[in-house]
Structures are given as structure tokens and as C-alpha cells.
Design a protein around this motif. Sequence first.
Motif, PDB file in Angstrom:
ATOM      1  N   ASN A  73       0.873  -1.188   0.000  1.00  0.00           N
ATOM      2  CA  ASN A  73       0.000   0.000   0.000  1.00  0.00           C
ATOM      3  C   ASN A  73       0.899   1.224   0.000  1.00  0.00           C
ATOM      4  OD1 ASN A  73      -1.778   2.122   0.500  1.00  0.00           O
ATOM      5  ND2 ASN A  73      -3.140   0.837   1.738  1.00  0.00           N
ATOM      6  N   GLU A  80       0.269   4.252  -0.006  1.00  0.00           N
ATOM      7  CA  GLU A  80      -0.175   5.333   0.876  1.00  0.00           C
ATOM      8  C   GLU A  80       0.556   5.284   2.222  1.00  0.00           C
ATOM      9  OE1 GLU A  80      -2.208   8.009   0.476  1.00  0.00           O
ATOM     10  OE2 GLU A  80      -2.100   7.439  -1.631  1.00  0.00           O
ATOM     11  N   HIS A 139       2.717   8.254   3.880  1.00  0.00           N
ATOM     12  CA  HIS A 139       2.361   8.710   5.231  1.00  0.00           C
ATOM     13  C   HIS A 139       3.615   8.799   6.106  1.00  0.00           C
ATOM     14  CE1 HIS A 139      -0.676   9.480   8.310  1.00  0.00           C
ATOM     15  NE2 HIS A 139       0.007   8.701   9.136  1.00  0.00           N
TER      16      HIS A 139
END
Length: 472
Positions: free
Chosen positions: A204, A206, A210
Motif C-alpha cells: 500500500n 499510501e 504517510h
Amino acid sequence: MGSYQDVYFPECSPLIEAPQVRSAYCLHVLNHVLKANSRVLAHNSQLRERKPGDDHQEELRDQGLTRPKVLILVPFRDGALRVVQTLISLMETRGRKMDVSNKKRFKDEFGEEPGDRPPNLSRPDDYHAVFSGNVDDHFRIGVSILRRSMRLYAPFYSSDIIIASPLGLRTVLGTEGESKRDFDFLSSIELLVVDQADVFLMQNWEHMLHVMKHLNLQPLDSHGVDFSRVRMWNLNTWSQCYRQTLLFSAIQDPQINNILSKHCFNYRGQVAVKNLPKTGSICQVLVQLPHVFQRFSSESFMDQDARFQFFVDKVLPQYRDAVMSHTLIYVPSYFDFVRLRNYLKKEEMNFASVCEYSKKSEVSRARHFFQKGDTQFLLFTERFHFYKRYAIKGICNLIFYGLPTYAHFYSEVCNMLQAGSSGEEASWTCTVLYSRYDMQRLAAVTGAPRAAQMLQSKKSVHLFVTGEDKGH
């Protein structure tokens, strides 16, 4: 690495270069940590020897706002195991035995995973290299290093090195509005190592972004730091300009490039390796097959509407006829997969789908009906291929909704046509969608010279024919 410039090396094959690269960056990490710790210890003894009231004392600024100096991101527990083993072996090369605390616990938690393994089918060497050990992707561990000892499972604020997966860190970092969240331990990271960045694309991405957004922020708490020892560039919020980032990947990809361009501000600059592939993976396609590359207009790299509209208006109508059965649609992005699945459902088309979240029974059923011809279309995600590498039998027509992230997946999927073939080779087809923002992936499949011609050409359709007795 020794120049402390940012380094991007996208030629790190899991089979050949990965172990050598790991040894190189672990040596660099140890060198950095041991020198920093030695400086602190030397300054501590200097301060003890000082007499009260001495004037004109030089400031001994040798620390960050928090202790962790190095963050190493790896995708699986097996990667963390190999990093720690490499660090221990490098420390022991001087003939001294290292005292490693919590070694047994670490080996139990990060060693070989006895759990559910995929069926013992023949898989390529790169698959075995990536998935050979414990493939759990939720972990984090602090490591503190002294001259003759190493402490595993050290609390983050007592650690020199943090080894983690993006997911493992994400659960600690939390998101805005959550009551329990902590990111202060990332405030003074001086060295960031991102190993196997391409695998994070298959997990992932993301989570990776992050983590990058929470590096080198001002801490919310002092955590007992002696501010008279903190370096000025840490106090002045310039930490990100002094952080070295080392990025290692098996492939070049725009999203990995984006990490360097958007999240790295090293004042010493960057060094990136960029090799244009002269011959693409299409040369590894063994079956006799016409490949039709269709270019569509797109406004940006993130413009997925243009791709979807082109597929629905121009490509899908050619395959709706029952004659064009046994059509596999290869979809790199999970979001595109969901969008296509919803569209095919709405249109009440005869299809099955497999993705990385599909249960074993669903996959078996979908493969069986597709091979028999009971379902006309099979939606197939790239991540499913990455994690499972099943050979899909019964394919007669291939549609690449997007070019694969890994170039060798293109030839692997095309060569699946041989599996369960019924001698109808002459009727096989392959259609590939691409836009001008797919330059890197197109070059990896067709070769850089051809990719440049295809993108500059006024024609939007290009044909290649592969096979044992055909030229490319």
C-alpha cells in the motif's frame, strides 16, 4: 553513500544485487551510528573533566532532538531479519563476539513463517527471492548499538536504528484526530534507507507516503533532551535538509521517483542511476502473437478517467462478441479493477474476477469457469500475479488495461497462452493501452528506442508480432 548525497539505485534485482546492496548500506549505517555515538561519549568525558566556572567553553552540540538516527524500511519480516543478521556479522568481523540481547525472541518472531504457503507450483526465481522467508508486513523494531553490544527490541526513544515496514510504522504514527499517536521519534532521522521500494508499490503505497510526511517534524514533547547538546540545524527545523535518503528498487517507477522529488531536500544533492532498456521484455514472449499497442490521450499521470473511457468506448466493443471468448484483462491498479468490475456488473457481462483479496475457493472457481469458456472475461489484478504467480489456462485474448509495473510480468502473462492451448494460435490477440505518461513502463516492455518512436509518432496504433519464426 559516503558523500551523504541522496542515492536512488533502481537496478537492485532481488536475485543478484540485493544481498550486496544490503551489505553496503548496513556498513554505511553502522559507520554512521558508531561515529555519532563515539562523538557523544567523547564529549561526555570532556564535560566531566570541565571545572565549574570555566569561561569560553566551546559548545558540544552532537545530538538530535530524539535519539533515533537511522530508519530502515523493508517490506517483510524476512528483510528485517536479514538486515539485523548483516549488522551483527559486520560488527563481528573484527574478531570480537557481539553481545546481542533478545536474540532468541527476535529469531522466533522474524524467522521462517511456518504458516500457509502457496501450492508448490513452479515459480520464477525472482518470486522465490522475494517470498523465501517470513512475509508478514506488519512489524517494527528498535535497535540500540554500542561498541560491543546490540540491544534488539529497544524502546524507540532509546534506539539508534529503527527497522520497520511502512504499515508497522503507520499504526504507531496514526492519523490526525486520533488520541493515541506518536511520531516524535522520527524527528531527528539522519539516514533513511528504503529497501525494495518496488514491493511497497505492491503493498500500500499510501503507507509509504504517510511515513515520508512524518519524517523530521518538530517533536511535540522534549523527551528529556539536553537542549545545550542539540545541534543548531535540528533546533532551526532544518533536519530534512541534512537527511540522507537511500532508495533501492528493482525497477524505475514514477511513484518512486516522486519520493526523491517531493520528500527529499538534502543540501548535498542527489545521485540517481537511470539506464534505458534497449531491448524490452517483449523479446521474452515465446508464443506467436500479434501485439496491438493503442495510445490514448491523457491529461496527467493520475488521469484514470481517460483510460477508462477509452477502454469502454474503443476496446471493449471489439471483445463483446461471443467469438472473442477467453479474454483475460490484466489490471495493474486495484482501484481500476474495482471500477471495471462494477462496470461489467452493471452491463451484465459474463465475467469472473480474481484479485489479491480473493479466497482460494473463488480463485479456483474463476479459473475453472474461464478455462471451460463458461465465463467470457477474466479480470486479473497485477497484485494477484505478484503474490501468487498462478498460470491461467485457456487464454485466447489478452488485454493489458495498463502496462505492468514489472516489465517481466508482460512476457510472463503473454506466455500463459501456451498453458492449456488447443492449437488455435492463429486466433490469439493481445491489446495494450498506454499514454504518453507511461514512458518508463513502455520502454521496459518494448525497449527505449521503440518507445520513443511510438510516443512521437502521429499514429496511435502500433503492431508487434512475436514468435519463434517471426521478427519482433
